[in-house]
Design an enzyme around this catalytic site. Structure first.
Site, PDB file in Angstrom:
ATOM      1  N   CYS A  68       8.357 -33.770 -39.067  1.00 47.32           N
ATOM      2  CA  CYS A  68       7.365 -32.782 -38.647  1.00 47.32           C
ATOM      3  C   CYS A  68       6.098 -32.805 -39.494  1.00 47.32           C
ATOM      4  O   CYS A  68       5.141 -32.095 -39.196  1.00 47.32           O
ATOM      5  CB  CYS A  68       7.998 -31.391 -38.650  1.00 47.32           C
ATOM      6  SG  CYS A  68       9.097 -31.121 -37.236  1.00 47.32           S
ATOM      7  N   SER A 126       1.314 -18.573 -25.773  1.00 45.94           N
ATOM      8  CA  SER A 126       1.969 -17.576 -26.618  1.00 45.94           C
ATOM      9  C   SER A 126       2.298 -18.109 -28.008  1.00 45.94           C
ATOM     10  O   SER A 126       2.764 -17.359 -28.858  1.00 45.94           O
ATOM     11  CB  SER A 126       3.269 -17.109 -25.957  1.00 45.94           C
ATOM     12  OG  SER A 126       4.253 -18.128 -26.024  1.00 45.94           O
ATOM     13  N   LYS A 127       2.102 -19.393 -28.264  1.00 45.97           N
ATOM     14  CA  LYS A 127       2.444 -20.031 -29.544  1.00 45.97           C
ATOM     15  C   LYS A 127       3.912 -19.886 -29.861  1.00 45.97           C
ATOM     16  O   LYS A 127       4.319 -19.815 -31.024  1.00 45.97           O
ATOM     17  CB  LYS A 127       1.595 -19.447 -30.689  1.00 45.97           C
ATOM     18  CG  LYS A 127       0.104 -19.685 -30.532  1.00 45.97           C
ATOM     19  CD  LYS A 127      -0.673 -19.125 -31.709  1.00 45.97           C
ATOM     20  CE  LYS A 127      -2.167 -19.356 -31.537  1.00 45.97           C
ATOM     21  NZ  LYS A 127      -2.959 -18.798 -32.655  1.00 45.97           N
ATOM     22  N   ASP A 128       4.742 -19.863 -28.824  1.00 48.88           N
ATOM     23  CA  ASP A 128       6.177 -19.739 -29.025  1.00 48.88           C
ATOM     24  C   ASP A 128       6.808 -21.116 -29.120  1.00 48.88           C
ATOM     25  O   ASP A 128       6.130 -22.142 -29.046  1.00 48.88           O
ATOM     26  CB  ASP A 128       6.810 -18.914 -27.897  1.00 48.88           C
ATOM     27  CG  ASP A 128       7.823 -17.919 -28.432  1.00 48.88           C
ATOM     28  OD1 ASP A 128       8.663 -18.321 -29.251  1.00 48.88           O
ATOM     29  OD2 ASP A 128       7.765 -16.745 -28.034  1.00 48.88           O
ATOM     30  N   ASP A 129       8.144 -21.155 -29.274  1.00 49.84           N
ATOM     31  CA  ASP A 129       8.835 -22.408 -29.562  1.00 49.84           C
ATOM     32  C   ASP A 129       9.112 -23.256 -28.330  1.00 49.84           C
ATOM     33  O   ASP A 129       9.282 -24.471 -28.441  1.00 49.84           O
ATOM     34  CB  ASP A 129      10.157 -22.105 -30.287  1.00 49.84           C
ATOM     35  CG  ASP A 129       9.911 -21.461 -31.633  1.00 49.84           C
ATOM     36  OD1 ASP A 129       9.276 -22.112 -32.476  1.00 49.84           O
ATOM     37  OD2 ASP A 129      10.333 -20.312 -31.836  1.00 49.84           O
ATOM     38  N   ASP A 155      10.219 -32.684 -28.318  1.00 50.82           N
ATOM     39  CA  ASP A 155       9.801 -32.942 -29.680  1.00 50.82           C
ATOM     40  C   ASP A 155      10.164 -34.371 -30.041  1.00 50.82           C
ATOM     41  O   ASP A 155      11.279 -34.826 -29.746  1.00 50.82           O
ATOM     42  CB  ASP A 155      10.487 -31.972 -30.647  1.00 50.82           C
ATOM     43  CG  ASP A 155       9.604 -31.624 -31.833  1.00 50.82           C
ATOM     44  OD1 ASP A 155       8.992 -32.564 -32.394  1.00 50.82           O
ATOM     45  OD2 ASP A 155       9.527 -30.438 -32.200  1.00 50.82           O
ATOM     46  N   GLY A 192      16.055 -40.764 -19.948  1.00 44.58           N
ATOM     47  CA  GLY A 192      14.947 -40.779 -20.888  1.00 44.58           C
ATOM     48  C   GLY A 192      13.868 -41.758 -20.493  1.00 44.58           C
ATOM     49  O   GLY A 192      13.841 -42.280 -19.369  1.00 44.58           O
ATOM     50  N   HIS A 193      12.966 -42.028 -21.429  1.00 45.10           N
ATOM     51  CA  HIS A 193      11.855 -42.943 -21.187  1.00 45.10           C
ATOM     52  C   HIS A 193      11.519 -43.659 -22.487  1.00 45.10           C
ATOM     53  O   HIS A 193      11.567 -43.071 -23.568  1.00 45.10           O
ATOM     54  CB  HIS A 193      10.627 -42.173 -20.694  1.00 45.10           C
ATOM     55  CG  HIS A 193       9.501 -43.058 -20.263  1.00 45.10           C
ATOM     56  ND1 HIS A 193       9.573 -43.868 -19.157  1.00 45.10           N
ATOM     57  CD2 HIS A 193       8.271 -43.269 -20.803  1.00 45.10           C
ATOM     58  CE1 HIS A 193       8.433 -44.532 -19.015  1.00 45.10           C
ATOM     59  NE2 HIS A 193       7.626 -44.188 -20.010  1.00 45.10           N
ATOM     60  N   ASP A 246      11.860 -21.070 -35.147  1.00 39.91           N
ATOM     61  CA  ASP A 246      12.396 -22.042 -36.090  1.00 39.91           C
ATOM     62  C   ASP A 246      11.240 -22.562 -36.934  1.00 39.91           C
ATOM     63  O   ASP A 246      10.142 -22.800 -36.461  1.00 39.91           O
ATOM     64  CB  ASP A 246      13.170 -23.167 -35.403  1.00 39.91           C
ATOM     65  CG  ASP A 246      12.336 -24.009 -34.457  1.00 39.91           C
ATOM     66  OD1 ASP A 246      11.325 -23.515 -33.932  1.00 39.91           O
ATOM     67  OD2 ASP A 246      12.712 -25.172 -34.237  1.00 39.91           O
TER      68      ASP A 246
END
Length: 345
Positions: A13, A44-47, A64, A134-135, A222
């Protein structure tokens, strides 16, 4: 072998865009018509995003991915997956499906890619989810993560900004993994500290989330790339303030030593630049300040819960083997927004 140097050259991160840069871009995007079923969106800047599909079911959606922050591909896969899955848990949801996101140089050893994806797959299974596809992209650098879908009841969503004055703040993991990984890249971290950081990063927030659902959680996030103070600032949402007791914050002790030696991350400095105007430190050593700005990879949950339930929640989390602690409390809006103190000062 050259793979070690190429594979791990700074990631996790710490590779995120800074919060200030990201906000500048997002605020210019066209919004479209308001949809009453989009319960949580990027504004909302939420997760994670939350979309209601019925009166008792909402979809939680997140993704992510990032470059490696450890040398072992299998371990990196587990960390990247745990980090992506965490956003579902931070919203109070359960993981259902996941899709791999892979960037990998086709000319490199594909066994490395296999180990990354094996680690990720194991974490999805541990979460009770299904890896559904997936990709992949042929790229010069390695990156891996997940797009994850979960479910939550629309009335039981944990937003990150629903805290109330008097709430206690509980944090469920140790800070310092960004600093320890930085020290490890230059050969300064001990094996013990690196093992402690890895153990923390591969631990799912599933147990913490499931325990939390037995209490009245008012807000949750988180702690990842924006650091403890960056995510705490988002929780305050311009409406609340808080007091943090620095000595209560769980930390990898060796990270303080490395911070004193200025083994820091550029992302940590970005976090400081973005948030420091909202924070006042009172008798806090520089190293502890840096730990609070340190970008975390697969960090813990930061929960706001009523004072009457806080100790019971903390005790239950600790009984489950988590280094959880009550680290502060929310108060009515005042200046500074975030006051960090040592002891009773």
């Amino acid at each position: 072998m050259s793979e070690k140097i190429v594979f791990c050259k700074g990631g996790g991160c710490t590779a995120k865009l800074g919060a200030g840069v990201l906000s500048h871009v997002l605020e210019k995007l066209p919004r479209g018509l308001e949809n009453p079923d989009l319960l949580v969106g990027y504004d909302s800047k939420d997760d994670a995003a939350v979309y209601r599909i019925s009166d008792d079911t909402a979809v939680v959606q997140t993704l992510d991915f990032f470059p490696p922050m450890v040398d072992d591909p299998y371990t990196f896969g587990k960390i990247a997956a745990a980090n992506a899955l965490s956003d579902i848990y931070a919203m109070g949801g359960d993981v259902k499906t996941a899709l791999n996101i892979v960037c990998f140089p086709e000319s490199s050893d594909l066994n490395i890619l296999g180990e990354i994806m094996r680690g990720g797959s194991e974490k999805v299974l541990e979460a009770g989810g299904i890896l559904a596809g997936g990709h992949s992209i042929n790229d010069t650098d390695v990156k891996y993560g997940l797009s994850v879908m979960g479910l939550v009841h629309p009335d039981r969503i944990w937003s990150n900004n629903g805290g109330c004055p008097g709430d206690r703040l509980i944090f469920t993991k140790k800070l310092g993994v960004g600093i320890v990984c930085t020290a490890n890249r230059v050969g300064e971290a001990t094996e013990e500290a690196m093992a402690e950081a890895i153990a923390s990063m591969i631990t799912l927030n599933k147990t913490a989330s499931e325990i939390g659902r037995r209490y009245h959680i008012h807000a949750c996030t988180d702690v990842t790339g924006f650091g403890f103070l960056g995510h705490l600032h988002e929780m305050m949402d311009g409406k609340l303030s808080c007091r943090i007791q620095a000595e209560k914050v769980p930390r990898i002790e060796e990270a303080l030593h490395h911070a004193e030696e200025f083994l820091l991350t550029a992302a940590g400095q970005k976090n400081r630049n973005h948030v420091e105007k909202y924070v006042k430190f009172k008798n806090i050593p520089f190293a502890m300040e840096e730990l609070l700005f340190d970008p975390q990879t697969s960090g813990g949950l930061l929960m706001a819960v009523g004072a009457d339930e806080a100790e019971d929640l903390r005790n239950e989390l600790r009984a489950a083997g988590l280094p959880a602690e009550i680290v502060g409390e929310i108060v009515k809006r005042t200046e500074p927004e975030i006051l960090v103190v040592e002891g009773d000062s």
